[in-house]
Scaffold this motif. Structure first.
Motif, PDB file in Angstrom:
ATOM      1  N   LEU A 160     -12.687 -21.593  33.354  1.00 42.16           N
ATOM      2  CA  LEU A 160     -11.455 -20.759  33.827  1.00 42.16           C
ATOM      3  C   LEU A 160     -10.658 -21.566  34.358  1.00 42.16           C
ATOM      4  N   THR A 187      -8.260 -25.734  33.750  1.00 38.02           N
ATOM      5  CA  THR A 187      -8.074 -26.276  32.873  1.00 38.02           C
ATOM      6  C   THR A 187      -9.024 -27.817  32.765  1.00 38.02           C
ATOM      7  N   ASP A 244     -17.470 -14.198  23.814  1.00 34.45           N
ATOM      8  CA  ASP A 244     -16.080 -14.243  23.729  1.00 34.45           C
ATOM      9  C   ASP A 244     -15.704 -13.375  24.464  1.00 34.45           C
ATOM     10  N   ARG A 286     -15.714 -13.284  28.264  1.00 35.87           N
ATOM     11  CA  ARG A 286     -14.644 -14.139  29.070  1.00 35.87           C
ATOM     12  C   ARG A 286     -12.435 -13.685  28.688  1.00 35.87           C
ATOM     13  N   SER A 287     -13.262 -12.798  27.614  1.00 37.37           N
ATOM     14  CA  SER A 287     -11.191 -12.240  27.102  1.00 37.37           C
ATOM     15  C   SER A 287     -11.431 -11.339  28.026  1.00 37.37           C
ATOM     16  N   CYS A 288     -12.241 -10.424  28.847  1.00 38.21           N
ATOM     17  CA  CYS A 288     -11.533  -9.372  29.114  1.00 38.21           C
ATOM     18  C   CYS A 288     -12.035 -10.411  31.240  1.00 38.21           C
ATOM     19  N   ASP A 322     -10.606 -12.247  31.841  1.00 40.09           N
ATOM     20  CA  ASP A 322      -8.769 -13.216  31.435  1.00 40.09           C
ATOM     21  C   ASP A 322      -7.652 -11.746  31.338  1.00 40.09           C
ATOM     22  N   THR A 323      -7.934 -11.155  31.087  1.00 37.38           N
ATOM     23  CA  THR A 323      -6.679  -9.649  30.822  1.00 37.38           C
ATOM     24  C   THR A 323      -7.867  -9.150  32.483  1.00 37.38           C
ATOM     25  N   TYR A 324      -7.992  -9.865  33.134  1.00 41.14           N
ATOM     26  CA  TYR A 324      -8.482  -8.778  34.389  1.00 41.14           C
ATOM     27  C   TYR A 324      -7.778  -9.828  35.380  1.00 41.14           C
ATOM     28  N   GLN A 325      -7.270 -11.012  35.386  1.00 36.48           N
ATOM     29  CA  GLN A 325      -7.049 -12.113  36.089  1.00 36.48           C
ATOM     30  C   GLN A 325      -5.428 -11.591  35.909  1.00 36.48           C
ATOM     31  N   GLN A 326      -5.166 -11.474  35.198  1.00 35.40           N
ATOM     32  CA  GLN A 326      -3.837 -10.958  35.095  1.00 35.40           C
ATOM     33  C   GLN A 326      -2.904  -9.699  35.732  1.00 35.40           C
TER      34      GLN A 326
END
Length: 322
Positions: A100, A102, A141, A144-146, A148-152
């Motif tokens: 989550l 960098t 993976d 993690r993709s889910c 990331d979408t949830y954060q957006q």
């Protein structure tokens, strides 16, 4: 479920301090400049817009071409509390959380907080997860993709469509939770169809789609009302055997609790406060402590645990006979 950091108010408060100090140092801001600065990476949302307008009215005079502070004077930089520092270091040091951040941000945080202790030894944090939830970590993976979408969706205040095995549901995303002790992610979502909040384990969601429909600006108030209706507690006695006391406090580290030491019996009376939707998790943690713990109250919790133990015993004996 108590927030350590808030999404809107923490960002707005810190930005307000920066703007006031900028103006005191000679920089010039228009009303539009301030609004843009407050929004940052957030998308337009009525709730956020209302907060910003209130701040403009309270702290700034906007009559002229450039705003002026109603309360002039430099504001000292806000320092993090010890609890906040420990939480940040624990999260930054946890390898499962690193995706989550960098690499540069993570390295900078760990360097800045090198003298800060973690909330607990991380090498002990995943034992229960590894024992009861095989394959949960390292995160796949797709998970993690889910996330990331949830954060957006959280940042943009948009609804989401969740795919959970054979079911598909549309939810309003409210919060992303990470339980450091059990190393598990959870989605806190609101289901408008039944007007209920749900706590969904991230590993149970196969896909998330970001929709364009905005979430209602009354979501925070609905959540506060929901939590008030969900409050529950359980009181247990923990005896000092098999390292049960330390294990117990670690298991319930993310819960509010009161503890009393009884010198006569050399035991602890612990009252754990939780929400109704956390009941299965609380029961699992209590059972994992074995005979070192006794449930004192309420009776309904005692019955639930007894029934679960009887069910488990029946399954075990059936398997042994076969």
């Amino acid at each position: 479920m108590t927030e350590l950091f808030t999404v809107f108010r923490n960002h707005l408060f810190l930005t307000l301090i920066q703007i006031i100090n900028d103006i005191e140092n000679g920089e010039q801001y228009t009303s539009d400049n301030i609004i843009q600065r407050f929004y940052g990476n957030f998308s337009f949302h009525p709730c956020l817009e209302r907060e910003i307008r209130n701040i403009l009215t309270l702290f700034f005079n906007t009559d002229g071409p450039f705003v002026q502070c109603r309360f002039p004077g430099q504001i000292p930089s806000m320092l993090l509390t010890t609890a906040e520092k420990e939480w940040i270091r624990t999260m930054a040091k946890d390898e499962e959380f690193s995706f989550l951040l960098t690499p540069d941000c993570r390295a900078s945080l760990l360097d800045d907080l090198s003298q800060t202790e973690t909330l607990f030894p991380l090498e002990c944090s995943g034992r229960q997860t590894e024992r009861h939830h095989q394959g949960d970590f390292p995160l796949q993976d797709s998970v993690r993709s889910c996330i990331d979408t949830y954060q957006q969706a959280l940042w943009q205040h948009k609804k989401i469509r969740c795919y959970q095995y054979n079911s598909t549901n549309t939810f309003c995303p409210f919060r992303l939770e990470y339980d450091v002790a059990s190393k598990r992610f959870f989605y806190i979502v609101y289901d408008e169809s039944c007007q209920q909040f749900h706590r969904l384990p991230a590993r149970m969601i196969t896909d998330i789609t970001l929709l364009q429909e905005p979430v209602p600006d009354t979501l925070l108030q609905k959540f506060k009302v929901f939590l008030e209706q969900q409050k529950q507690s359980v009181t247990i006695t923990i005896r000092k055997k098999w390292n049960a006391v330390k294990r117990c406090f670690l298991l319930f580290s993310s819960f509010d609790k009161d503890a009393i030491y009884n010198e006569d019996s050399d035991s602890y009376s612990l009252t754990v406060y939780y929400y109704k939707f956390d009941t299965p998790e609380v029961i699992s943690k209590i059972i994992s402590l074995g005979s070192a713990v006794t449930v004192q109250s309420p009776q309904v919790m005692r019955k639930k645990i007894i029934n679960q133990l009887k069910t488990s015993y029946a399954r075990y004996t059936e398997g042994s006979i076969e």
